[in-house]
Design an enzyme around this catalytic site. Structure first.
Site, PDB file in Angstrom:
ATOM      1  N   ASP A  40      32.230  21.633  -5.444  1.00 26.90           N
ATOM      2  CA  ASP A  40      31.531  22.153  -4.267  1.00 26.90           C
ATOM      3  C   ASP A  40      30.247  21.357  -4.034  1.00 26.90           C
ATOM      4  O   ASP A  40      29.959  20.911  -2.921  1.00 26.90           O
ATOM      5  CB  ASP A  40      31.202  23.637  -4.514  1.00 26.90           C
ATOM      6  N   ASP A  73      26.228  15.132 -14.647  1.00 23.47           N
ATOM      7  CA  ASP A  73      24.862  14.677 -14.342  1.00 23.47           C
ATOM      8  C   ASP A  73      24.822  13.159 -14.156  1.00 23.47           C
ATOM      9  O   ASP A  73      24.148  12.646 -13.272  1.00 23.47           O
ATOM     10  CB  ASP A  73      23.852  15.142 -15.404  1.00 23.47           C
ATOM     11  N   TYR A 120      32.789  29.334  -9.950  1.00 24.97           N
ATOM     12  CA  TYR A 120      32.782  29.562  -8.516  1.00 24.97           C
ATOM     13  C   TYR A 120      33.692  30.711  -8.098  1.00 24.97           C
ATOM     14  O   TYR A 120      33.595  31.219  -6.989  1.00 24.97           O
ATOM     15  CB  TYR A 120      33.214  28.275  -7.820  1.00 24.97           C
ATOM     16  N   LYS A 171      31.276  18.480 -18.196  1.00 24.48           N
ATOM     17  CA  LYS A 171      30.057  18.595 -19.009  1.00 24.48           C
ATOM     18  C   LYS A 171      30.521  19.142 -20.356  1.00 24.48           C
ATOM     19  O   LYS A 171      30.032  20.169 -20.862  1.00 24.48           O
ATOM     20  CB  LYS A 171      29.052  19.523 -18.301  1.00 24.48           C
TER      21      LYS A 171
END
Ligand code: NAI
Length: 340
Positions: free
Chosen positions: A228, A204, A124, A171
């Protein structure tokens, strides 16, 4: 005590919701001198660049700011002023409390969680470049220092506010080095807090579980981009972007702002929901030690939402920004009625 606080009205619905939040804060009687400054489109139009030094100096000096949303052009145009502000002030913590409100019917009851998002690095941060035409590379920077300091803040927050569980989101099975380092850094910090339950969860799986049963989560801790996205998802669980507040906090400065953006689709129409920014202002009041005033603002909002008569369009009503602002002011509990 008189406070001096920097006010960035922002653009789009920013001026409408900041005006509303300021009115509600002032109705509590806390004595604040607001120092208004520009950033983003308005600053560019005034010939000051996107993020004027005077704006940064004011926040650095006052240490606290209330900020409306600022538009970032998509694709071309200037870089995000919001990201620039967080970098310049080193507000490395993004803190977003998300809760259900009585009277506001949503799919889930009893949601009460806090999202901690690392605010300065990760994908980001927007470090990307064209390698050759048709090929773009974006850099995901993760450092142990930045990961540890956001983790430390989240664990300390959990300790002081009596929260019991922190879910570290990652992740790392795929991004073994970057998310792996974030996870390892969080584990290192977690070792100092054996009394707080820690769970680790791939992003996820978190997305799925948040939609199915968000009540199971307490504190969520993650890197920038995941944070975010998850913040907006969590807003949706409790009634939308119009009611979720936030803060960007560093070692020296704190900037309080809603999760939502400048909502160009409804800007200037007097329809914007001022609750998210007003709740951010309540967080700001608590931050400066005005806990009774903060609880009164939250109490006034709770009363208006519970009654359900005055609601803006995003919450299924027809009220204007002005009407709901007045309703909240009229509903403010007396100081002796709140538990600060
Ligand atoms: P957005 O949050 O501005 O709007 C998404 C949807 O939610 C729109 O339909 C909007 O009308 C509605 N909405 C948002 N806040 C609302 C409120 N207070 N009351 C009623 N409805 C509300 O997101 P979008 O459209 O993706 O972004 C617009 C601009 O805002 C972009 O330039 C973006 O970069 C910027 N932005 C700025 C942020 C900040 O200053 N911290 C945060 C997020 C986006």
């Amino acid at each position: 005590m008189k406070y001096t606080i920097t006010l960035l009205a922002g653009d789009g619905i920013g001026p409408e919701v900041t005006e509303a939040a300021v009115r509600i804060v002032e109705a509590t009687g806390v004595d604040i001198a607001w120092e208004s400054h520009l950033a983003g489109v308005d600053a560019v139009e005034a010939g000051l660049g996107t993020l004027p030094e005077a704006t940064l100096d004011s926040i650095r000096q006052n240490r606290v700011a209330l900020k409306g949303p600022i538009t970032t052009p998509v694709g071309k145009g200037f870089r995000s002023v919001n990201v620039g502000l967080r970098k310049a002030l080193n507000t490395y913590v993004s803190l977003r409390p998300v809760r259900s409100w009585d009277g506001l019917k949503t799919r889930h009851d009893g949601v009460d969680l806090v999202v901690f998002r690392e605010n300065t690095e990760g994908l980001y941060a927007g470090r990307e470049h064209t390698v050759v035409p048709g090929v773009v590379e974006a850099l995901k920077i993760i450092t142990a220092d930045a990961s540890r300091r956001i983790a430390r803040y989240a664990f300390e927050y959990a300790r002081w506010t009596g929260r019991r569980k922190i879910t570290v989101v990652h992740k790392a099975a795929v991004m073994k080095l970057s998310d792996g380092l974030f996870l390892d850094s969080c584990r290192e910090v977690a070792a100092d807090y054996p009394f707080i339950e820690v769970e680790e969860m791939p992003i996820d799986r978190l997305a799925m579980k948040l939609v199915l049963a968000p009540e199971q989560f307490d504190v969520l801790l993650m890197e920038n981009l995941y944070g975010d996205i998850v913040s907006d998802l969590c807003s949706g669980l409790v009634g939308g972007l119009g009611i979720v507040p936030g803060a960007n906090i560093g070692d020296t400065c704190a900037v309080f702002e809603a999760v939502h953006g400048s909502a160009p689709d409804i800007a200037g129409q007097g329809k914007a929901n001022p609750i998210a920014l007003t709740l951010s202002a309540a967080m700001m009041l608590r931050h400066i030690g005005e806990r009774v005033a903060a609880a009164r603002v939250e109490g006034g909002i709770a009363r208006v939402l519970t009654k359900g008569e005055v609601r803006t369009g995003d919450l299924g009503g027809k009220a204007s920004t002005h009407e709901i602002t007045q309703a909240i002011i009229d509903a403010l509990p007396a100081p002796e009625e709140v538990r600060a």
